[in-house]
Design a protein around this motif. Structure first.
Motif, PDB file in Angstrom:
ATOM      1  N   GLY A   1     -14.310   9.728   3.385  1.00  0.00           N
ATOM      2  CA  GLY A   1     -14.320   8.175   3.505  1.00  0.00           C
ATOM      3  C   GLY A   1     -13.984   7.806   1.980  1.00  0.00           C
TER       4      GLY A   1
ATOM      5  N   GLY B   1      -8.610   8.006   5.176  1.00  0.00           N
ATOM      6  CA  GLY B   1      -9.267   8.173   6.513  1.00  0.00           C
ATOM      7  C   GLY B   1     -10.672   6.969   6.664  1.00  0.00           C
TER       8      GLY B   1
ATOM      9  N   ARG C   1     -14.111   5.141   6.723  1.00  0.00           N
ATOM     10  CA  ARG C   1     -15.093   4.719   6.152  1.00  0.00           C
ATOM     11  C   ARG C   1     -15.991   4.208   6.955  1.00  0.00           C
TER      12      ARG C   1
ATOM     13  N   MET D   1     -22.948   7.209   3.210  1.00  0.00           N
ATOM     14  CA  MET D   1     -21.617   6.921   3.242  1.00  0.00           C
ATOM     15  C   MET D   1     -20.732   8.016   3.771  1.00  0.00           C
TER      16      MET D   1
ATOM     17  N   ALA E   1      -3.640   4.271   1.154  1.00  0.00           N
ATOM     18  CA  ALA E   1      -4.298   4.885   2.430  1.00  0.00           C
ATOM     19  C   ALA E   1      -5.914   4.916   2.122  1.00  0.00           C
TER      20      ALA E   1
ATOM     21  N   PRO F   1      -9.657   3.565   1.518  1.00  0.00           N
ATOM     22  CA  PRO F   1     -10.571   2.394   2.344  1.00  0.00           C
ATOM     23  C   PRO F   1     -10.756   1.402   1.269  1.00  0.00           C
TER      24      PRO F   1
ATOM     25  N   PRO G   1     -19.705   3.259  -2.745  1.00  0.00           N
ATOM     26  CA  PRO G   1     -21.224   2.888  -2.819  1.00  0.00           C
ATOM     27  C   PRO G   1     -21.864   3.587  -4.004  1.00  0.00           C
TER      28      PRO G   1
END
Lengths: 486, 94
Positions: A326, A330, A332, A342, B79, B81, B91
């Motif tokens: 993630g 891809g 997440r 995560m 690509a 996120p 995070p």
């Protein structure tokens, strides 16, 4: 005959004689997709705009007679685990839904250079984990010969698309039998090349010491043509072999006199369908009558191949799939407030059941305290399996077996029990552990009209012998010309 | 060597997979079945056998250490996120 039903060889002749254009073939292919793929469900995505653009370029090449190859203008379907820059490459996983890779696999680049046309991306088991396409996160492909049955897997979409004439040829990939088994169950000719023959760069990795891309076609001759363009060394894959690529199709022998065929006695297992055995023995008789010598051989460690495979392949898969975290691409999960969660939540949401099962199994056999007992032990037994084949090939040119112990099974029949599903690959796994090339060619039908595949294996880089024998077989039989009524 | 539910939970953590209670039960049974099958390997004598990690007899494939163009960074970020300041954003780590 409609263009989509013809072979590479037949189409190439008409293309260079300028009787047809590449876009004519493409029209015919997409018309067929339109009329039958709602039943078969082989394609995950069609790449129509790209395909017509490629067809235009191929047409120009032919008009100018500029660098025309056997594949110029030929529509080919791609298993969805091969990266094509700018186009969805999902590996049939939710994890990669909408993922558009920033680069193209070498095998596909080779086909682009040869002037081939890509029709679309074909369904598979998620990450190639499976023998039926039931593990696809998107759809289960149906066997064109009986829509209530599986097409085999993991390259089930590729096999079904070729069988149903929804492309002229397709690419599959094979780790434990993922080209050969679906080819066998769908009446297609599918070759898994020697490990190292075709570059793996851009093939989304499953088992890195086992994976190979290979051609799935309507005839052996077409298969030989396609492999010629796929194969070769690639500086982006250090395991690609520095061995010259023969002109497989021009080299094909006209006879099989003097060829020695080995029949391994360990492959006559309990649980093998009697009709499968009978058809294979029929083929053996035909080959013998045409000058081949038949010899019984022994591969004593065959019985352990499945065990070795289900340690080695998940171990390699679990480390390969660690990349899906993630972070760079891809799926997440955005609910987690720290990194580890995560990872865990993204992987939970992105991976299907069988994928998780294999990651868990692989992680276990590689974990501290179990590495020697499972992983290292399996790799040692792998040596014994390889030694069996090395010894056999001192005496025989090729080894002949059924591709799978049974014909296509019902959708849902084996889904609940992973071990039984694994058994459908029992004949393809042992040679794959040794890195050997092998083909599945159509060898007849059972009483229910389901296809039976014949597997032919050779020593590493002896694909030519496989092609010689099976091409000869196809000149004497017409099983490969039969088509399902759809 | 039967696999326990505790093993399964630990392996799931190592694998960075969140699994439900029901899945933990299911995997305990299925992984035990598979490993029981695989345990047959332990009966084979492999004392003087070298492992085959790779089937081809190739070692250390070298290339010249030359700078070549790589995949364009902006293409790669497309690509991703989440990105920020030319980096992948994740995070909190600690």
């Amino acid at each position: 005959m409609e263009l989509n039903k013809q072979t590479i060889e037949q189409l190439h002749k008409q293309l260079i004689e300028k009787k047809i254009k590449p876009s004519d073939i493409l029209d015919s292919v997409y018309k067929r997709v339109e009329s039958v793929d709602s039943k078969v469900k082989a394609y995950l995505m069609l790449t129509k705009d790209l395909a017509y653009d490629m067809a235009k370029k191929a047409g120009d090449r032919i008009m100018k007679n500029d660098n025309v190859t056997d594949l110029t203008g030929i529509p080919i379907g791609i298993k969805d685990n091969m990266c094509l820059e700018g186009f969805n490459t999902t590996c049939a996983s939710k994890m990669l839904e909408g993922y558009k890779p920033p680069y193209t696999a070498t095998a596909l680049k080779n086909l682009i250079e040869a002037g081939a046309i890509f029709t679309g991306k074909l369904n598979m088991d998620e990450y190639a984990f499976g023998s039926s396409t039931e593990n696809s996160a998107y759809q289960t492909t149906c066997n064109p010969w009986d829509l209530s049955r599986v097409p085999g897997g993991s390259s089930g979409g590729s096999a079904a698309a070729v069988a149903a004439d929804m492309c002229v040829a397709a690419l599959g990939s094979d780790t434990g039998g993922s080209i050969k088994q679906p080819a066998g169950l769908c009446n297609v000719t599918g070759l898994r090349p020697t490990y190292g023959r075709v570059s793996r760069y851009g093939l989304i990795a499953f088992g890195s010491s086992l994976d190979q891309i290979g051609p799935m076609t309507k005839t052996v001759k077409d298969n030989a043509i396609l492999l010629k363009y796929l194969a070769g060394i690639d500086k982006k894959d250090s395991t690609s072999a520095p061995i010259d690529v023969p002109d497989y199709d021009s080299n094909l022998r006209k006879d099989i006199k003097g060829m020695v065929i080995g029949l391994p006695k360990e492959y006559m297992i309990d649980g093998m369908d009697k009709q499968v055995k009978a058809k294979i023995m029929e083929a053996v008789k035909l080959l013998e009558a045409n000058g081949a010598t038949i010899q019984e051989i022994s591969l004593p460690y065959t019985d352990y191949a499945l065990d070795v495979y289900y340690v080695v392949a998940p171990a390699e898969a679990s480390s390969n799939l660690a990349r899906f975290d993630g972070v760079q691409y891809g799926l997440r999960d955005t609910s987690a407030d720290n990194l580890i969660d995560m990872y865990k939540k993204s992987r939970r949401a992105g991976f299907g059941k069988e994928t998780k099962r294999r990651i868990m199994l692989g992680t276990y056999v590689l974990s501290s305290g179990y590495y020697d007992a499972y992983y290292k032990k399996a790799q040692k037994v792998r040596t014994l399996i390889k030694n069996d084949f090395d010894k056999a090939f001192e005496k025989v040119d090729v080894i002949l077996t059924p591709t799978s112990p049974t014909t296509a099974f019902k959708i849902g029949e084996k889904a609940a029990d992973p071990l039984t599903m694994y058994l459908s690959d029992i004949f393809t796994i042992a040679p794959n552990m040794a890195g050997l090339p092998g083909i599945s060619v159509p060898a007849g039908f059972d009483a229910a009209g389901l296809p039976i595949g014949m597997q032919v294996l050779a020593a590493p880089f002896a694909e030519q012998k496989i092609y010689d024998l099976t091409n000869f077989y196809q000149t004497k039989t017409d099983w490969h010309e039969k088509r399902a009524n759809l | 060597m039967a696999i326990t539910r505790k093993d399964v939970e630990y392996i799931a953590h190592l694998s960075r997979l969140e699994i439900t209670e029901a899945e933990a039960d299911e995997y305990t049974k299925q992984l035990s079945d598979i490993l029981e099958h695989v345990n047959r390997l332990s009966k084979l004598n492999t004392d003087n056998v070298e492992p085959t990690y790779y089937v081809m007899d190739m070692k250390n494939v070298f290339r010249k250490d030359e700078v070549e163009p790589s995949v364009d960074r902006q293409k790669v970020f497309k690509a991703a996120p989440s990105i920020e300041n030319n980096g992948f954003k994740v995070p909190k780590i600690i």
